[in-house]
Design an enzyme around this catalytic site. Sequence first.
Site, mmCIF file in Angstrom:
data_model
loop_
_atom_site.group_PDB
_atom_site.id
_atom_site.type_symbol
_atom_site.label_atom_id
_atom_site.label_comp_id
_atom_site.label_asym_id
_atom_site.label_seq_id
_atom_site.Cartn_x
_atom_site.Cartn_y
_atom_site.Cartn_z
ATOM 1 N N GLY A 50 0.819 -1.211 -0.056
ATOM 2 C CA GLY A 50 0.017 -0.035 -0.021
ATOM 3 C C GLY A 50 0.791 1.384 -0.140
ATOM 4 O O GLY A 50 0.424 2.322 -0.148
ATOM 5 N N CYS A 51 2.109 1.063 -0.111
ATOM 6 C CA CYS A 51 3.089 2.142 -0.059
ATOM 7 C C CYS A 51 3.475 2.437 -1.453
ATOM 8 O O CYS A 51 4.114 1.565 -2.109
ATOM 9 C CB CYS A 51 4.011 2.063 0.901
ATOM 10 N N ALA A 52 3.367 3.679 -2.112
ATOM 11 C CA ALA A 52 4.216 3.736 -3.490
ATOM 12 C C ALA A 52 5.892 3.605 -3.404
ATOM 13 O O ALA A 52 6.235 3.230 -4.214
ATOM 14 C CB ALA A 52 3.807 5.262 -3.832
ATOM 15 N N SER A 53 6.366 4.030 -2.378
ATOM 16 C CA SER A 53 7.839 3.847 -2.150
ATOM 17 C C SER A 53 7.933 2.484 -1.415
ATOM 18 O O SER A 53 7.007 1.884 -0.837
ATOM 19 C CB SER A 53 8.368 4.840 -1.091
#
Length: 140
Positions: free
Chosen positions: A47-50
């Site tokens: 759920g984190c772009a990074s």
Amino acid sequence: MASLDQIIHDFAFLDDWEDRYRYVIELGRALPELAEEKRTSENKVMGCASQVWLVTHTSGDPENPIMSFEGDSDAHIVRGLVAIVLATYSGKPASEIAALDAFEIFSKIGLVENLSSQRSNGLRSMVKRIREEAKVRAAA
């Protein structure tokens, strides 16, 4: 690593978002680097772009263990957000972590309002994962 009280105190003196942004990056620089062998798919936060990794440690009472966390990211600002999340939750009993909504604190210090929706979603994913792990351990 800065304590949550120190972070809240420092944010109170930073009026402009650029200064807060730089401070968050500084917090990330002060975060100890996560060992390569801990950068696994199990430790990766979805759920984190990074890329973000969180490692959970427990000690003490198995019914309500003290939880501490290690974390890292491949992005400077996100690494700073990881540092703030760790300062918020590390060193507390699982039952307290499960009940603690970090977003109340983040809103109070003005952290969330200037984050992009991607970063905000990533922050929510980190908090959700930590609280869910705490709920499981507090119920064990």
